[in-house]
Design a protein around this motif. Structure first.
Motif, PDB file in Angstrom:
ATOM      1  N   MET A   1       0.710  -1.303   0.169  1.00 49.55           N
ATOM      2  CA  MET A   1       0.030   0.033  -0.057  1.00 49.55           C
ATOM      3  C   MET A   1       0.817   1.149   0.147  1.00 49.55           C
ATOM      4  O   MET A   1       1.621   1.557   0.893  1.00 49.55           O
ATOM      5  CB  MET A   1      -1.022  -0.142   1.301  1.00 49.55           C
ATOM      6  N   PRO A   2       0.861   2.059  -1.007  1.00 54.43           N
ATOM      7  CA  PRO A   2       1.785   3.117  -1.257  1.00 54.43           C
ATOM      8  C   PRO A   2       1.379   4.180  -0.238  1.00 54.43           C
ATOM      9  O   PRO A   2       0.161   4.390   0.439  1.00 54.43           O
ATOM     10  CB  PRO A   2       1.643   3.572  -2.518  1.00 54.43           C
ATOM     11  N   PHE A   3       2.043   5.322   0.101  1.00 56.82           N
ATOM     12  CA  PHE A   3       1.767   6.277   0.884  1.00 56.82           C
ATOM     13  C   PHE A   3       1.291   7.494  -0.126  1.00 56.82           C
ATOM     14  O   PHE A   3       1.794   7.495  -1.144  1.00 56.82           O
ATOM     15  CB  PHE A   3       2.898   6.712   1.660  1.00 56.82           C
ATOM     16  N   VAL A   4       0.571   8.469   0.568  1.00 52.88           N
ATOM     17  CA  VAL A   4       0.052   9.484  -0.234  1.00 52.88           C
ATOM     18  C   VAL A   4       0.296  10.868   0.462  1.00 52.88           C
ATOM     19  O   VAL A   4       0.136  10.975   1.638  1.00 52.88           O
ATOM     20  CB  VAL A   4      -1.543   9.552  -0.226  1.00 52.88           C
ATOM     21  N   VAL A   5       0.818  12.064  -0.520  1.00 54.72           N
ATOM     22  CA  VAL A   5       0.793  13.182   0.267  1.00 54.72           C
ATOM     23  C   VAL A   5      -0.752  13.888   0.210  1.00 54.72           C
ATOM     24  O   VAL A   5      -1.107  13.792  -0.864  1.00 54.72           O
ATOM     25  CB  VAL A   5       1.922  14.053  -0.454  1.00 54.72           C
ATOM     26  N   THR A   6      -1.218  14.435   1.343  1.00 56.22           N
ATOM     27  CA  THR A   6      -2.386  15.055   1.113  1.00 56.22           C
ATOM     28  C   THR A   6      -2.506  16.787   1.182  1.00 56.22           C
ATOM     29  O   THR A   6      -1.377  17.458   1.024  1.00 56.22           O
ATOM     30  CB  THR A   6      -3.303  14.577   2.295  1.00 56.22           C
ATOM     31  N   GLU A   7      -3.474  17.194   1.584  1.00 52.61           N
ATOM     32  CA  GLU A   7      -3.558  18.605   1.274  1.00 52.61           C
ATOM     33  C   GLU A   7      -2.917  19.503   2.083  1.00 52.61           C
ATOM     34  O   GLU A   7      -2.713  20.680   1.625  1.00 52.61           O
ATOM     35  CB  GLU A   7      -5.304  18.979   1.515  1.00 52.61           C
ATOM     36  N   ASN A   8      -2.550  19.158   3.158  1.00 53.49           N
ATOM     37  CA  ASN A   8      -1.826  19.819   4.119  1.00 53.49           C
ATOM     38  C   ASN A   8      -0.383  20.581   3.567  1.00 53.49           C
ATOM     39  O   ASN A   8       0.102  21.451   4.033  1.00 53.49           O
ATOM     40  CB  ASN A   8      -1.746  19.342   5.593  1.00 53.49           C
ATOM     41  N   CYS A   9       0.051  19.607   2.636  1.00 58.39           N
ATOM     42  CA  CYS A   9       1.409  19.798   2.062  1.00 58.39           C
ATOM     43  C   CYS A   9       1.265  21.083   1.128  1.00 58.39           C
ATOM     44  O   CYS A   9       2.201  21.791   0.778  1.00 58.39           O
ATOM     45  CB  CYS A   9       1.926  18.718   1.322  1.00 58.39           C
ATOM     46  N   ILE A  10      -0.054  21.259   0.625  1.00 58.38           N
ATOM     47  CA  ILE A  10      -0.079  22.423  -0.380  1.00 58.38           C
ATOM     48  C   ILE A  10       0.102  23.914   0.217  1.00 58.38           C
ATOM     49  O   ILE A  10      -0.086  24.000   1.375  1.00 58.38           O
ATOM     50  CB  ILE A  10      -1.451  22.459  -1.001  1.00 58.38           C
ATOM     51  N   LYS A  11       1.152  24.293  -0.508  1.00 66.99           N
ATOM     52  CA  LYS A  11       1.463  25.809   0.250  1.00 66.99           C
ATOM     53  C   LYS A  11       2.529  25.728   1.357  1.00 66.99           C
ATOM     54  O   LYS A  11       2.919  26.831   1.845  1.00 66.99           O
ATOM     55  CB  LYS A  11       0.245  26.746   0.552  1.00 66.99           C
ATOM     56  N   CYS A  12       2.966  24.703   1.568  1.00 67.87           N
ATOM     57  CA  CYS A  12       4.029  24.383   2.512  1.00 67.87           C
ATOM     58  C   CYS A  12       5.212  23.868   1.951  1.00 67.87           C
ATOM     59  O   CYS A  12       6.298  24.198   2.257  1.00 67.87           O
ATOM     60  CB  CYS A  12       3.337  23.656   3.868  1.00 67.87           C
ATOM     61  N   LYS A  13       4.884  22.680   1.563  1.00 69.93           N
ATOM     62  CA  LYS A  13       5.959  21.642   0.627  1.00 69.93           C
ATOM     63  C   LYS A  13       7.377  21.757   1.607  1.00 69.93           C
ATOM     64  O   LYS A  13       8.555  22.000   1.090  1.00 69.93           O
ATOM     65  CB  LYS A  13       6.411  22.435  -0.594  1.00 69.93           C
ATOM     66  N   ALA A  63     -10.754  11.049   5.261  1.00 68.51           N
ATOM     67  CA  ALA A  63     -12.049  11.462   4.622  1.00 68.51           C
ATOM     68  C   ALA A  63     -12.074  12.837   3.964  1.00 68.51           C
ATOM     69  O   ALA A  63     -11.788  14.064   4.674  1.00 68.51           O
ATOM     70  CB  ALA A  63     -13.345  11.397   5.562  1.00 68.51           C
ATOM     71  N   GLY A  64     -12.523  12.830   2.689  1.00 70.01           N
ATOM     72  CA  GLY A  64     -12.560  14.043   2.177  1.00 70.01           C
ATOM     73  C   GLY A  64     -11.499  14.016   1.360  1.00 70.01           C
ATOM     74  O   GLY A  64     -11.298  15.179   0.454  1.00 70.01           O
ATOM     75  N   GLN A  65     -10.402  13.507   1.591  1.00 69.20           N
ATOM     76  CA  GLN A  65      -9.013  13.487   0.646  1.00 69.20           C
ATOM     77  C   GLN A  65      -8.745  12.354  -0.109  1.00 69.20           C
ATOM     78  O   GLN A  65      -7.646  12.488  -0.745  1.00 69.20           O
ATOM     79  CB  GLN A  65      -7.936  13.850   1.698  1.00 69.20           C
ATOM     80  N   GLU A  66      -9.718  11.639  -0.219  1.00 70.44           N
ATOM     81  CA  GLU A  66      -9.427  10.645  -1.116  1.00 70.44           C
ATOM     82  C   GLU A  66      -8.998  10.848  -2.521  1.00 70.44           C
ATOM     83  O   GLU A  66      -8.115  10.051  -3.063  1.00 70.44           O
ATOM     84  CB  GLU A  66     -10.582   9.694  -1.168  1.00 70.44           C
ATOM     85  N   GLY A  67      -9.192  12.040  -3.025  1.00 67.85           N
ATOM     86  CA  GLY A  67      -8.989  12.380  -4.453  1.00 67.85           C
ATOM     87  C   GLY A  67      -7.394  12.385  -4.470  1.00 67.85           C
ATOM     88  O   GLY A  67      -6.859  12.748  -5.714  1.00 67.85           O
ATOM     89  N   ASP A 100      -9.183  23.418   2.677  1.00 65.08           N
ATOM     90  CA  ASP A 100      -9.542  23.789   1.406  1.00 65.08           C
ATOM     91  C   ASP A 100      -8.394  24.623   0.757  1.00 65.08           C
ATOM     92  O   ASP A 100      -8.807  25.356  -0.061  1.00 65.08           O
ATOM     93  CB  ASP A 100     -10.665  24.807   1.542  1.00 65.08           C
ATOM     94  N   LYS A 101      -7.222  23.847   0.451  1.00 64.80           N
ATOM     95  CA  LYS A 101      -6.095  24.324  -0.142  1.00 64.80           C
ATOM     96  C   LYS A 101      -5.960  23.622  -1.466  1.00 64.80           C
ATOM     97  O   LYS A 101      -5.133  24.339  -2.300  1.00 64.80           O
ATOM     98  CB  LYS A 101      -4.750  24.327   0.647  1.00 64.80           C
ATOM     99  N   LEU A 102      -6.729  22.782  -1.970  1.00 62.89           N
ATOM    100  CA  LEU A 102      -6.620  22.082  -3.199  1.00 62.89           C
ATOM    101  C   LEU A 102      -6.795  23.114  -4.279  1.00 62.89           C
ATOM    102  O   LEU A 102      -6.055  23.141  -5.362  1.00 62.89           O
ATOM    103  CB  LEU A 102      -7.631  20.977  -3.222  1.00 62.89           C
ATOM    104  N   ARG A 103      -7.735  24.268  -4.017  1.00 60.66           N
ATOM    105  CA  ARG A 103      -7.804  25.378  -5.269  1.00 60.66           C
ATOM    106  C   ARG A 103      -6.478  25.906  -5.432  1.00 60.66           C
ATOM    107  O   ARG A 103      -6.364  26.816  -6.318  1.00 60.66           O
ATOM    108  CB  ARG A 103      -9.039  26.254  -4.919  1.00 60.66           C
ATOM    109  N   LEU A 104      -5.447  26.110  -4.409  1.00 60.83           N
ATOM    110  CA  LEU A 104      -4.304  26.607  -4.390  1.00 60.83           C
ATOM    111  C   LEU A 104      -3.149  25.863  -5.121  1.00 60.83           C
ATOM    112  O   LEU A 104      -2.045  26.217  -5.247  1.00 60.83           O
ATOM    113  CB  LEU A 104      -3.949  27.117  -3.102  1.00 60.83           C
ATOM    114  N   LEU A 105      -3.072  24.701  -5.213  1.00 59.20           N
ATOM    115  CA  LEU A 105      -2.363  23.786  -5.875  1.00 59.20           C
ATOM    116  C   LEU A 105      -1.835  24.498  -7.392  1.00 59.20           C
ATOM    117  O   LEU A 105      -2.864  24.453  -8.175  1.00 59.20           O
ATOM    118  CB  LEU A 105      -2.874  22.399  -6.133  1.00 59.20           C
TER     119      LEU A 105
END
Length: 107
Positions: A1-13, A63-67, A100-105
């Motif tokens: 099972m791979p790992f996934v980077v989620t929304e909190n990384c956006i704008k932080c990196k 939940a909510g970050q499955e995308g 709600d940072k996905l729009r800032l990606l």
């Protein structure tokens, strides 16, 4: 099972995670990192290195970050590999934990 980077990384990196990856599966975009699921060997080393808790096993993505599972796969093909730690973005502290940072990606 791979790992996934989620929304909190956006704008932080933050890139603490890339140094510990034994297979160089991280890819870097302008304001986000992703993990190539085909390269990830599920070693678990990256997850505790993320200072903002943005990395999860695929089955445990919040939940909510499955995308972000598909987004990591998509962007890993387009973005270059990163293997060396860099400083986080200049205003990263201001963006930590904000929703709600996905729009800032930036692609």
């Amino acid at each position: 099972m791979p790992f996934v980077v989620t929304e909190n990384c956006i704008k932080c990196k933050y890139t603490d995670c890339v140094e510990v990856c034994p297979v160089d599966c991280f890819h870097e975009g302008p304001n986000f990192l992703v993990i190539d699921p085909d390269e990830c060997i599920d070693c678990t080393l990256c997850e505790p290195e993320c200072p903002i808790g943005a990395i999860f096993p695929e089955d445990d993505v919040p939940a909510g970050q499955e995308g972000f599972v598909a987004l990591n796969k998509e962007l890993a093909v387009a973005w270059p590999v990163i293997t060396v730690r860099k400083e986080g973005l200049d205003d990263a502290k201001e963006w930590e934990g904000k929703p709600d940072k996905l729009r800032l990606l930036e692609r």
